[in-house]
Design an enzyme around this catalytic site. Structure first.
Site, short mmCIF file in Angstrom:
data_model
loop_
_atom_site.label_atom_id
_atom_site.label_comp_id
_atom_site.label_asym_id
_atom_site.label_seq_id
_atom_site.Cartn_x
_atom_site.Cartn_y
_atom_site.Cartn_z
N HIS A 136 -7.35 -4.61 10.18
CA HIS A 136 -7.03 -4.36 8.78
C HIS A 136 -5.73 -5.04 8.36
O HIS A 136 -4.82 -5.21 9.18
CB HIS A 136 -7.05 -2.87 8.42
N ASN A 181 -7.83 -2.76 14.34
CA ASN A 181 -9.21 -3.07 13.90
C ASN A 181 -9.24 -4.28 12.95
O ASN A 181 -10.26 -4.58 12.35
CB ASN A 181 -9.83 -1.84 13.21
N ASP A 186 0.81 -1.21 0.00
CA ASP A 186 0.00 0.00 0.00
C ASP A 186 0.85 1.26 0.00
O ASP A 186 2.08 1.21 0.18
CB ASP A 186 -0.96 0.00 1.20
N GLU A 198 -9.79 -1.84 5.39
CA GLU A 198 -10.42 -1.55 6.67
C GLU A 198 -11.70 -2.39 6.82
O GLU A 198 -12.22 -2.90 5.82
CB GLU A 198 -10.79 -0.05 6.72
#
Ligand code: F6R
Length: 235
Positions: free
Chosen positions: A138, A136, A67, A143
């Site tokens: 990810h 979370n 990313d 996400e």
């Protein structure tokens, strides 16, 4: 899914480097999928050390990163390209032309997503994909969402991700709010996946490895990967 518990971050980093080094030794021109963030820093330092001792050869290795932030050019010291150059690529004998990240400053991000997915495919998909995990759940910047995104795409970063990443910026307003990331489908095409997580991620790793497979916990998809290893450190 193999889950390996180690005592410390140093042990995690040494073991992850062992696995990556084994991949490079077995297939010198392998395609490594790489991650940024705090988790792989020790792994990269280990790989650099092995290379400088002449025990590991990156000359034929090719890499694709997961990313990149949108809006940052490669020379911005907050870009993931800059991170990879300073923490790994500039310190090993890799040919920079063989290292690839999405271009977060591309004028047409949709076209950039299509280009990057096609690039990863043309390189034959990663032999080994290294991953960190967000609190979370990810992976990459996928996400929690109603669906698992298949391909490279742009994403609005979650508030919690922006907050977590703000530790590396002067102020929270400086953190980019958009990123471009491999999709879950892209990640799942890697032949092997290696997720590394420090002790602060124990709770989310437990959910991802033993809870239901759901896009609300993106890393939970790895339960369906045929060759996934998770290394979790105790402190
Ligand atoms: C980075 C990436 C992210 C991080 C995750 C954990 O390329 O894809 O998914 O792996 O945010 O970050 P750290 O390791 O900084 O806790």
């Amino acid at each position: 899914m193999r889950i390996i518990h180690v005592d410390s971050y140093d042990q995690l980093s040494a073991l992850a480097a062992d696995i990556i080094a084994a991949q490079v030794i077995l297939k010198p021109d392998c395609l490594l999928g790489l991650a940024t963030g705090s988790s792989p820093l020790g792994t990269y330092a280990n790989l650099v050390e092995r290379c400088s001792q002449g025990r590991l050869d990156f000359s034929q290795v090719r890499t694709v990163n997961l990313d990149e932030y949108c809006g940052l050019t490669a020379d911005n010291d907050q870009s993931y390209r800059y991170f990879m150059d300073t923490n790994l690529f500039n310190k090993v004998n890799i040919d920079k032309a063989n290292t690839h990240l999405p271009d977060g400053s591309a004028p047409d991000m949709q076209a950039e997503c299509v280009r990057y997915e096609a690039l990863v495919e043309s390189l034959g998909w990663p032999d080994l994909q290294l991953l960190g995990i967000g609190h979370n759940g990810h992976i990459g910047f996928n996400e929690p969402a109603p669906d698992f995104p298949a391909q490279v795409h742009t994403v609005q970063l979650a508030e919690s991700t922006i907050k977590a990443n703000s530790r590396l910026f002067e102020k929270i307003e400086d953190v980019p709010t958009m990123a471009v990331t491999m999709g879950i489908g892209t990640i799942m095409k890697a032949r092997k996946v290696l997720l590394i997580a420090g002790a602060d991620k124990a709770e989310i790793v437990e959910k991802a490895c033993r809870g239901p497979v759901t896009p609300e916990v993106p890393a939970s998809i790895l339960q369906l990967h045929p060759d996934a290893t998770v290394i979790l450190s105790g402190k």
